[in-house]
Write a protein that holds these residues in place. Structure first.
Motif, PDB file in Angstrom:
ATOM      1  N   ASP A  40       0.835  -1.201   0.000  1.00 53.24           N
ATOM      2  CA  ASP A  40       0.000   0.000   0.000  1.00 53.24           C
ATOM      3  C   ASP A  40       0.877   1.260   0.000  1.00 53.24           C
ATOM      4  OD1 ASP A  40      -2.043  -1.857   0.245  1.00 53.24           O
ATOM      5  OD2 ASP A  40      -2.528  -1.347   2.315  1.00 53.24           O
ATOM      6  N   GLU A  41       1.928   1.243   0.821  1.00 46.96           N
ATOM      7  CA  GLU A  41       2.809   2.397   0.940  1.00 46.96           C
ATOM      8  C   GLU A  41       3.578   2.661  -0.357  1.00 46.96           C
ATOM      9  OE1 GLU A  41       1.657   0.713   4.694  1.00 46.96           O
ATOM     10  OE2 GLU A  41       2.773  -0.255   3.072  1.00 46.96           O
ATOM     11  N   MET A  42       4.055   1.593  -0.998  1.00 49.47           N
ATOM     12  CA  MET A  42       4.795   1.770  -2.255  1.00 49.47           C
ATOM     13  C   MET A  42       3.854   2.237  -3.371  1.00 49.47           C
ATOM     14  SD  MET A  42       8.012   1.401  -1.870  1.00 49.47           S
ATOM     15  CE  MET A  42       7.780   2.152  -0.279  1.00 49.47           C
ATOM     16  N   CYS A  43       2.607   1.764  -3.374  1.00 49.38           N
ATOM     17  CA  CYS A  43       1.627   2.260  -4.359  1.00 49.38           C
ATOM     18  C   CYS A  43       1.409   3.751  -4.177  1.00 49.38           C
ATOM     19  CB  CYS A  43       0.289   1.533  -4.205  1.00 49.38           C
ATOM     20  SG  CYS A  43       0.243  -0.105  -4.927  1.00 49.38           S
ATOM     21  N   GLU A  44       1.264   4.161  -2.927  1.00 49.68           N
ATOM     22  CA  GLU A  44       1.049   5.579  -2.648  1.00 49.68           C
ATOM     23  C   GLU A  44       2.266   6.400  -3.074  1.00 49.68           C
ATOM     24  OE1 GLU A  44      -1.219   8.095   0.737  1.00 49.68           O
ATOM     25  OE2 GLU A  44       0.087   6.497   1.457  1.00 49.68           O
ATOM     26  N   LEU A  45       3.455   5.874  -2.819  1.00 49.61           N
ATOM     27  CA  LEU A  45       4.686   6.570  -3.189  1.00 49.61           C
ATOM     28  C   LEU A  45       4.824   6.682  -4.704  1.00 49.61           C
ATOM     29  CD1 LEU A  45       7.446   7.734  -2.159  1.00 49.61           C
ATOM     30  CD2 LEU A  45       8.347   5.411  -2.473  1.00 49.61           C
ATOM     31  N   THR A  46       4.547   5.608  -5.445  1.00 45.40           N
ATOM     32  CA  THR A  46       4.786   5.605  -6.888  1.00 45.40           C
ATOM     33  C   THR A  46       3.610   6.102  -7.716  1.00 45.40           C
ATOM     34  OG1 THR A  46       4.120   3.288  -7.069  1.00 45.40           O
ATOM     35  CG2 THR A  46       6.470   3.730  -6.746  1.00 45.40           C
ATOM     36  N   LYS A  47       2.383   5.881  -7.220  1.00 41.64           N
ATOM     37  CA  LYS A  47       1.203   6.260  -8.005  1.00 41.64           C
ATOM     38  C   LYS A  47       0.444   7.442  -7.414  1.00 41.64           C
ATOM     39  CE  LYS A  47       0.406   1.671  -9.889  1.00 41.64           C
ATOM     40  NZ  LYS A  47      -0.604   0.780 -10.404  1.00 41.64           N
TER      41      LYS A  47
END
Length: 151
Positions: A40-47
């Protein structure tokens, strides 16, 4: 002949036929397929947004797809760091990455460590972004109504 360990990263949010197509194609091109489910955190960071479906649920869905031998949570922003943790020799992406700055960086980075990048056709008629827009556009009046069973 060395074992081909494939890695297919993705958010796999709002799982749809495009996700299934990538995993099906990937499994046909490797001996062992690892699906990297982006946290979830990486999705928020990248998208710039969190997934609709939480990581634990996305992991449960993906690990039960017959083409997937193993599902791992992708929790670091750099794919090379994931490679160091997971170990794979071929990485699969949708061809919407081909020729983009991100795709070219991926190709350069992985060429240095001997990992092949294989692109598969992007399913243009269905995407999580499209599904998200449809869901966001639904109003209370247009949403399906649950009908309680009368007793």
């Amino acid at each position: 002949m060395p074992v081909r360990i494939g890695y297919a990263p993705g958010a796999y949010d709002l799982f749809h036929v495009g996700h299934l197509n990538i995993l099906r194609h990937a499994k046909a091109h490797c001996d062992y397929l690892i699906a990297g489910v982006v946290s979830d955190e990486m999705c928020e960071l990248t998208k710039g947004r969190r997934p609709v479906i939480p990581l634990a649920e996305r992991m449960e869905i993906v690990r039960h797809i017959s083409y997937v031998d193993e599902a791992v949570a992708e929790v670091v922003p750099e794919k090379l760091d994931t490679w160091r943790q997971v170990g794979f020799n071929v990485l699969f992406k949708g061809d919407d990455w081909r020729g983009t700055a991100k795709g070219e960086k991926l190709e350069r980075d992985f060429a240095e460590v001997g990992v092949e990048i294989v692109y598969f056709p992007y399913t243009v008629h269905t995407s999580s972004s499209m599904l998200r827009r449809v869901l966001t556009g639904m109003t209370a009046e247009s949403a399906p109504v649950a009908i309680a069973a009368s007793s």
